[in-house]
Enzyme design. Structure first.
Site, short mmCIF file in Angstrom:
data_model
loop_
_atom_site.label_atom_id
_atom_site.label_comp_id
_atom_site.label_asym_id
_atom_site.label_seq_id
_atom_site.Cartn_x
_atom_site.Cartn_y
_atom_site.Cartn_z
N GLY A 70 0.82 -1.21 0.00
CA GLY A 70 0.00 0.00 0.00
C GLY A 70 0.86 1.26 0.00
O GLY A 70 2.10 1.20 0.02
N ASP A 97 0.60 -8.71 2.02
CA ASP A 97 -0.50 -7.92 1.46
C ASP A 97 -1.40 -8.89 0.70
O ASP A 97 -0.91 -9.83 0.08
CB ASP A 97 0.05 -6.85 0.50
CG ASP A 97 -0.85 -5.63 0.40
OD1 ASP A 97 -2.01 -5.80 -0.01
OD2 ASP A 97 -0.40 -4.52 0.75
N ASN A 98 -2.71 -8.65 0.72
CA ASN A 98 -3.59 -9.47 -0.13
C ASN A 98 -3.90 -8.75 -1.45
O ASN A 98 -4.63 -9.26 -2.29
CB ASN A 98 -4.89 -9.86 0.60
CG ASN A 98 -5.77 -8.66 0.89
OD1 ASN A 98 -5.38 -7.52 0.64
ND2 ASN A 98 -6.95 -8.92 1.42
N LYS A 100 -13.21 -6.75 8.91
CA LYS A 100 -12.48 -7.99 9.24
C LYS A 100 -10.98 -7.74 9.42
O LYS A 100 -10.36 -8.28 10.32
CB LYS A 100 -12.70 -9.04 8.16
CG LYS A 100 -14.07 -9.74 8.30
CD LYS A 100 -14.35 -10.67 7.14
CE LYS A 100 -13.50 -11.92 7.21
NZ LYS A 100 -13.82 -12.84 6.09
N ALA A 123 -1.63 0.88 12.95
CA ALA A 123 -2.02 2.11 12.26
C ALA A 123 -3.45 2.44 12.65
O ALA A 123 -4.39 1.86 12.13
CB ALA A 123 -1.93 1.91 10.76
N TYR A 163 -15.11 1.62 9.04
CA TYR A 163 -13.68 1.93 9.19
C TYR A 163 -13.41 2.44 10.60
O TYR A 163 -12.52 1.95 11.30
CB TYR A 163 -13.27 2.98 8.16
CG TYR A 163 -11.81 3.33 8.14
CD1 TYR A 163 -10.85 2.41 7.74
CD2 TYR A 163 -11.38 4.61 8.50
CE1 TYR A 163 -9.50 2.75 7.70
CE2 TYR A 163 -10.04 4.96 8.46
CZ TYR A 163 -9.10 4.03 8.06
OH TYR A 163 -7.77 4.37 8.01
N TYR A 179 -4.16 -6.70 24.69
CA TYR A 179 -2.97 -7.56 24.58
C TYR A 179 -1.80 -6.96 25.35
O TYR A 179 -0.98 -7.67 25.92
CB TYR A 179 -2.60 -7.79 23.10
CG TYR A 179 -3.22 -9.06 22.56
CD1 TYR A 179 -4.59 -9.14 22.33
CD2 TYR A 179 -2.45 -10.19 22.32
CE1 TYR A 179 -5.17 -10.31 21.86
CE2 TYR A 179 -3.01 -11.37 21.85
CZ TYR A 179 -4.37 -11.41 21.61
OH TYR A 179 -4.94 -12.58 21.16
#
Ligand code: UDP
Length: 314
Positions: free
Chosen positions: A14, A35-36, A95, A118, A149, A163
């Protein structure tokens, strides 16, 4: 000799991911890009493929992530990030911010890696506090079109803090404000690429609303510098990184018209639902904790970015 650090960058193809990968290579790290490619573009990182300290996985991080060997850092930057992208891909956006972040955190825990996520100025929604400080909780419409978003990113912050608190994972949270520079997609629908492509193709400039809404635009090299400073710091709460110089979108459109040397007209379209009316980062924390300050003026940054867009169109 100190051991070479290994860093995983999600969303590496990206706009921001690819610049972060370049910087990691400069730091001498071994870089694992992932990355997909649903919004990323492999051309952004093509120049890294011949390097021995770069590898790439074409992978969707909402599925289990396996990385062989040690890992020191994770920069989690995978997500559609422009309003038209997340409106087209609402489920993927939710997701990757939730399941994808969970998988990255699980990986960070298993490897003992430090992870930076991010986050975004969108966590402040249409802000009622101006400029936005990290202490402000925001004004987000969860069921509006931007909610997919904004809420994904808010969840991402929450699970990252969990976490940190419950598993002791070293985490960092950057809240990124509007950023621009080479490798932005011309068709990503955001103000700058939209205005530039309209100006260069002889079309009217589409300003949404009356153009009085404000944004503050940060050049990508400044942002990348702030992100690495935060990664290397020992501060685990959110930090705003952005350029505090604020302008209206109408002023911005006029700047682009002038810069491109065109004489396009500005035409007004309806303001998208929940479009924030004002946005400016308070960067006191970044200044004091990280010694960070943006250095690149809009004039300089826009010139470089325009040259990039011209090269893409050539
Ligand atoms: N905008 C505009 N015309 C366009 C694209 C965007 O007037 O063709 C406006 C948009 O409504 C918003 C601002 O420019 O007020 C910045 O939009 P962008 O999509 O770049 O990012 P945002 O800050 O809204 O996430």
């Amino acid at each position: 000799m100190t051991k070479q650090k290994r860093i995983l960058i999600t969303g590496a193809a990206g706009f921001l991911g690819s610049h972060l990968a370049d910087r990691a290579i400069k730091e001498g790290y071994h870089v694992i890009g992932m990355d997909n490619l649903i919004t990323g573009n492999i051309r952004n990182i093509e120049h890294l493929f011949p390097l021995p300290n770069f590898e790439f996985y074409h992978h969707d991080i909402t599925k289990f992530i396996h990385i062989p060997g040690e890992l020191d850092y994770i920069l989690h930057f995978a997500s559609p990030a422009s309003p038209i992208d997340y409106l087209k891909m609402p489920i993927q956006t939710l997701k990757v911010g939730s399941l994808g972040t969970h998988n990255c955190l699980g990986l960070a825990k298993a490897k003992g890696a430090r992870m930076l996520i991010a986050s975004t100025s969108e966590v402040y929604g249409d802000p009622l506090v101006h400029p936005q400080t990290e202490e402000y909780w925001g004004n987000v419409n969860p069921v509006g079109p931007r909610g997919v978003y904004d809420e994904a990113k808010r969840f991402q912050e929450a699970i990252t803090m969990a976490y940190h608190t419950f598993h002791g994972v070293e985490t960092r949270i950057v809240r990124i404000f509007n950023t621009y520079g080479p490798r932005m997609r011309l068709d990503d629908g955001r103000a700058l690429p939209a205005f530039v492509s309209q100006a260069l193709s002889g079309n009217d400039i589409t300003v949404f609303g009356d153009g009085s809404q404000t944004r503050s635009f940060c050049y990508v090299s400044d942002l990348v510098d702030g992100i690495y400073r935060l990664l290397w710091s020992d501060y685990h709460l959110p930090v705003n990184i952005g350029n505090p110089v604020e302008i209206t979108i109408k002023q911005f459109a006029d700047e682009i018209i002038k810069l491109t040397g065109t004489d396009q007209k500005v035409v007004y379209h309806p303001l998208p639902t929940d479009d924030p009316k004002q946005r400016q980062p308070d960067i006191t924390k970044a200044r004091t904790l990280l010694g960070w300050e943006p250095k690149v003026s809009r004039e300089e940054g826009l010139k470089v970015t325009l040259d990039y867009f011209k090269s893409v169109l050539a």
